[in-house]
Design a protein around this motif. Structure first.
Motif, PDB file in Angstrom:
ATOM      1  N   VAL A 167      -1.445   3.638  11.308  1.00 51.93           N
ATOM      2  CA  VAL A 167      -2.962   4.182  11.356  1.00 51.93           C
ATOM      3  C   VAL A 167      -3.541   2.899  10.315  1.00 51.93           C
ATOM      4  N   HIS A 168      -2.740   2.431   9.441  1.00 52.24           N
ATOM      5  CA  HIS A 168      -3.287   1.191   8.582  1.00 52.24           C
ATOM      6  C   HIS A 168      -3.248  -0.167   9.441  1.00 52.24           C
ATOM      7  N   ALA A 169      -2.272  -0.393  10.145  1.00 46.59           N
ATOM      8  CA  ALA A 169      -2.058  -1.257  11.147  1.00 46.59           C
ATOM      9  C   ALA A 169      -3.188  -1.276  12.089  1.00 46.59           C
ATOM     10  N   LEU A 170      -3.516  -0.052  12.598  1.00 46.87           N
ATOM     11  CA  LEU A 170      -4.478  -0.003  13.856  1.00 46.87           C
ATOM     12  C   LEU A 170      -5.840  -0.523  13.136  1.00 46.87           C
ATOM     13  N   GLY A 171      -6.100   0.257  11.794  1.00 45.61           N
ATOM     14  CA  GLY A 171      -7.445  -0.266  11.221  1.00 45.61           C
ATOM     15  C   GLY A 171      -7.439  -1.996  11.080  1.00 45.61           C
ATOM     16  N   GLN A 172      -6.346  -2.640  10.685  1.00 46.68           N
ATOM     17  CA  GLN A 172      -6.780  -3.870  10.623  1.00 46.68           C
ATOM     18  C   GLN A 172      -6.866  -4.645  11.822  1.00 46.68           C
ATOM     19  N   SER A 173      -6.185  -4.128  12.924  1.00 45.23           N
ATOM     20  CA  SER A 173      -6.305  -4.764  14.193  1.00 45.23           C
ATOM     21  C   SER A 173      -7.698  -4.546  14.558  1.00 45.23           C
ATOM     22  N   LEU A 174      -8.237  -3.341  14.271  1.00 39.61           N
ATOM     23  CA  LEU A 174      -9.570  -3.142  14.986  1.00 39.61           C
ATOM     24  C   LEU A 174     -10.767  -3.882  14.097  1.00 39.61           C
ATOM     25  N   ALA A 175     -10.286  -3.876  12.570  1.00 38.83           N
ATOM     26  CA  ALA A 175     -11.212  -4.761  11.875  1.00 38.83           C
ATOM     27  C   ALA A 175     -11.614  -6.346  12.286  1.00 38.83           C
ATOM     28  N   VAL A 176     -10.576  -6.926  13.005  1.00 35.28           N
ATOM     29  CA  VAL A 176     -10.756  -8.277  13.421  1.00 35.28           C
ATOM     30  C   VAL A 176     -11.424  -8.200  14.476  1.00 35.28           C
ATOM     31  N   SER A 177     -10.946  -7.135  15.560  1.00 34.20           N
ATOM     32  CA  SER A 177     -11.702  -7.252  16.831  1.00 34.20           C
ATOM     33  C   SER A 177     -13.157  -6.719  17.119  1.00 34.20           C
ATOM     34  N   LEU A 178     -13.339  -6.010  15.808  1.00 33.65           N
ATOM     35  CA  LEU A 178     -14.798  -5.239  15.924  1.00 33.65           C
ATOM     36  C   LEU A 178     -15.710  -6.154  15.247  1.00 33.65           C
ATOM     37  N   ALA A 179     -15.307  -6.841  14.406  1.00 29.36           N
ATOM     38  CA  ALA A 179     -16.183  -7.467  13.458  1.00 29.36           C
ATOM     39  C   ALA A 179     -17.305  -8.310  14.156  1.00 29.36           C
ATOM     40  N   PRO A 180     -17.051  -8.778  15.044  1.00 28.11           N
ATOM     41  CA  PRO A 180     -18.251  -9.455  15.894  1.00 28.11           C
ATOM     42  C   PRO A 180     -19.225  -8.493  16.430  1.00 28.11           C
ATOM     43  N   TYR A 181     -19.112  -7.379  16.308  1.00 27.20           N
ATOM     44  CA  TYR A 181     -19.979  -6.306  16.595  1.00 27.20           C
ATOM     45  C   TYR A 181     -20.803  -5.846  15.616  1.00 27.20           C
ATOM     46  N   GLY A 182     -20.348  -6.376  14.324  1.00 26.30           N
ATOM     47  CA  GLY A 182     -20.966  -5.549  13.045  1.00 26.30           C
ATOM     48  C   GLY A 182     -20.154  -4.350  12.830  1.00 26.30           C
ATOM     49  N   ILE A 183     -19.242  -4.087  13.067  1.00 29.77           N
ATOM     50  CA  ILE A 183     -18.673  -2.890  12.947  1.00 29.77           C
ATOM     51  C   ILE A 183     -17.350  -3.227  11.947  1.00 29.77           C
ATOM     52  N   GLY A 184     -17.460  -2.515  10.791  1.00 33.32           N
ATOM     53  CA  GLY A 184     -16.418  -2.473   9.785  1.00 33.32           C
ATOM     54  C   GLY A 184     -15.300  -1.480   9.896  1.00 33.32           C
ATOM     55  N   SER A 234     -20.415   2.297   3.741  1.00 31.16           N
ATOM     56  CA  SER A 234     -21.859   1.984   3.413  1.00 31.16           C
ATOM     57  C   SER A 234     -22.173   0.511   3.946  1.00 31.16           C
ATOM     58  N   PRO A 235     -23.439   0.116   3.855  1.00 33.32           N
ATOM     59  CA  PRO A 235     -23.881  -1.249   4.391  1.00 33.32           C
ATOM     60  C   PRO A 235     -23.286  -2.346   3.175  1.00 33.32           C
ATOM     61  N   VAL A 236     -23.131  -1.815   1.792  1.00 34.58           N
ATOM     62  CA  VAL A 236     -22.837  -2.886   1.082  1.00 34.58           C
ATOM     63  C   VAL A 236     -21.161  -3.327   1.110  1.00 34.58           C
ATOM     64  N   ALA A 237     -20.255  -2.384   1.714  1.00 35.02           N
ATOM     65  CA  ALA A 237     -18.865  -2.617   1.879  1.00 35.02           C
ATOM     66  C   ALA A 237     -18.338  -3.387   3.138  1.00 35.02           C
ATOM     67  N   GLU A 238     -19.201  -3.989   3.930  1.00 34.80           N
ATOM     68  CA  GLU A 238     -18.830  -4.585   5.024  1.00 34.80           C
ATOM     69  C   GLU A 238     -17.590  -5.615   4.697  1.00 34.80           C
ATOM     70  N   TRP A 239     -17.639  -6.162   3.423  1.00 35.04           N
ATOM     71  CA  TRP A 239     -16.520  -7.585   3.270  1.00 35.04           C
ATOM     72  C   TRP A 239     -15.315  -6.820   3.012  1.00 35.04           C
ATOM     73  N   SER A 240     -15.142  -5.314   2.713  1.00 30.41           N
ATOM     74  CA  SER A 240     -13.978  -4.751   2.860  1.00 30.41           C
ATOM     75  C   SER A 240     -13.566  -4.358   3.846  1.00 30.41           C
ATOM     76  N   SER A 241     -14.026  -4.583   5.116  1.00 29.43           N
ATOM     77  CA  SER A 241     -13.235  -4.255   6.408  1.00 29.43           C
ATOM     78  C   SER A 241     -11.965  -5.105   6.613  1.00 29.43           C
ATOM     79  N   GLY A 242     -11.010  -4.287   6.932  1.00 32.06           N
ATOM     80  CA  GLY A 242      -9.543  -4.859   6.996  1.00 32.06           C
ATOM     81  C   GLY A 242      -8.698  -4.225   5.889  1.00 32.06           C
ATOM     82  N   ALA A 243      -9.409  -3.761   4.957  1.00 33.63           N
ATOM     83  CA  ALA A 243      -8.593  -3.271   3.703  1.00 33.63           C
ATOM     84  C   ALA A 243      -8.098  -2.044   3.831  1.00 33.63           C
ATOM     85  N   VAL A 244      -7.138  -1.870   3.068  1.00 29.32           N
ATOM     86  CA  VAL A 244      -6.457  -0.527   3.058  1.00 29.32           C
ATOM     87  C   VAL A 244      -6.375  -0.235   1.308  1.00 29.32           C
ATOM     88  N   LEU A 245      -7.317   0.624   1.030  1.00 31.12           N
ATOM     89  CA  LEU A 245      -7.336   0.830  -0.412  1.00 31.12           C
ATOM     90  C   LEU A 245      -6.598   2.127  -1.023  1.00 31.12           C
TER      91      LEU A 245
END
Length: 255
Positions: A167-184, A234-245
Motif C-alpha cells: 500500500v505504501h508503494a502503491l501510494g508513492q506510484s500514484l503520487a507521481v502519476s496523479l500529481a499533474p492532475y493536482g491530486i496528492g 488539506s490544501p497546504v499538504a500538497e508537497w507531502s504527496s508521496g510521503a509515508v508518515l
C-alpha cells in the motif's frame, strides 16, 4: 487546482469503528461531508454516522474486495455527496497466521483475503475516486492507512505487513502519476494505537510491554492518527504527496 479547505466530499472506507470512525469525525468537525463506508458492521456504522458534526453525511455499505461492489460503493458515495474530493483508504483485515502454526490451506486463504482487501481494494477504490477527481478538474487527495509493520515486520501477521508495504508503494506510484492532475497521495504508517478492537491487549503485562515500545510510555489514540490524516488531505499538504508518515511515537525508527 482549487481544493477547498472545508466543505469537501470525503469517502472513508472501513469507517464503522476504530480509526475509520475517528477519521470520519475529524473531517466532519472540519466542515466536510463524509461518506461512511462499512463492510458488515452496519449498526456500528450507523453510530459513526450519528456521531458526526454537521449535516449531509451518508452511509454506504458493501464488500470492497469485490471489484463490482467497489465500483458501486464509489458510485453511491459520489452520487450522494455530489463527487469525491478526498479518499481515505482505511478498510483492512488483520488476521493472525504465524507460519509455524498455520496449515497451508489456511495460510493460502488468509493471504488471498489480505491481498484482496488491503491491497487490491485500495487500488480499485483509488482508481474509482481519482478518475472522478480528474474528470472534475479540481484536484483532490488520497490518504492511505499503512502500518509500522510494513517496515519492522509482523511475524504473526506476515500478510498484513506485506500488504501494508505494498500500500505504501502503491501510494508513492500514484503520487507521481496523479500529481499533474493536482491530486496528492500520501500514506500514514501508524504504530500501535488504542481502539475497541485491541483494548483487551492493553491490560496486564502485554499492555505494559506494548506501551514500553515507545519512549513516551504510551500508545497513540485513534484521534492522533486521524489528525495527521486530516492534515495530509488539506490544501497546504500538497508537497507531502508521496510521503509515508511514521506515526509511532519513536517506537520504530527507519533509516
Amino acid at each position: 487546482m482549487n481544493i477547498p479547505a472545508t466543505g469537501r466530499r470525503v469517502l472513508v472506507s472501513g469507517a464503522s469503528r476504530g480509526l475509520g470512525r475517528a477519521v470520519a469525525r475529524a473531517f466532519a468537525a472540519n466542515g466536510d461531508r463524509v461518506a461512511v463506508h462499512y463492510g458488515s458492521r452496519q449498526d456500528e456504522a450507523c453510530r459513526t454516522l450519528e456521531s458526526l458534526a454537521g449535516t449531509g453525511h451518508v452511509l454506504v455499505g458493501g464488500d470492497l474486495s469485490d471489484p463490482a461492489e467497489a465500483a458501486r460503493i464509489a458510485g453511491a458515495a459520489a452520487g450522494e455527496l455530489g463527487g469525491i474530493d478526498v479518499l481515505v483508504n482505511n478498510a483492512a483485515v488483520n488476521l493472525p497466521h504465524p507460519l509455524a502454526d498455520t496449515s497451508y490451506e489456511d495460510w493460502s486463504a488468509l493471504w488471498q483475503r489480505h491481498v484482496s482487501v488491503n491491497l487490491v481494494a485500495t487500488a480499485n477504490l483509488s482508481h474509482l475516486a481519482a478518475r472522478r477527481m480528474i474528470e472534475a478538474g479540481t484536484g483532490g487527495r488520497i490518504v492511505n492507512i499503512g502500518s509500522r509493520g510494513a517496515f519492522r515486520g509482523e511475524p504473526d501477521h506476515p500478510a498484513y505487513g506485506a500488504t501494508k508495504a505494498a500500500v505504501h508503494a502503491l501510494g508513492q506510484s500514484l503520487a507521481v502519476s496523479l500529481a499533474p492532475y493536482g491530486i496528492g497521495v500520501a500514506s500514514v504508517a501508524p504504530g500501535f494505537f488504542d481502539t475497541e478492537r485491541v483494548a483487551h491487549r492493553l491490560s496486564g503485562a502485554e499492555g505494559e510491554a506494548i506501551r514500553a515500545q515507545s519512549p513516551f510510555g504510551r500508545v497513540a489514540s485513534a484521534e492522533e492518527i486521524a489528525a495527521a490524516v486530516l492534515w495530509l488531505a488539506s490544501p497546504v499538504a500538497e508537497w507531502s504527496s508521496g510521503a509515508v508518515l511514521d506515526l509511532n511515537g519513536a517506537s520504530y525508527l527507519r533509516t
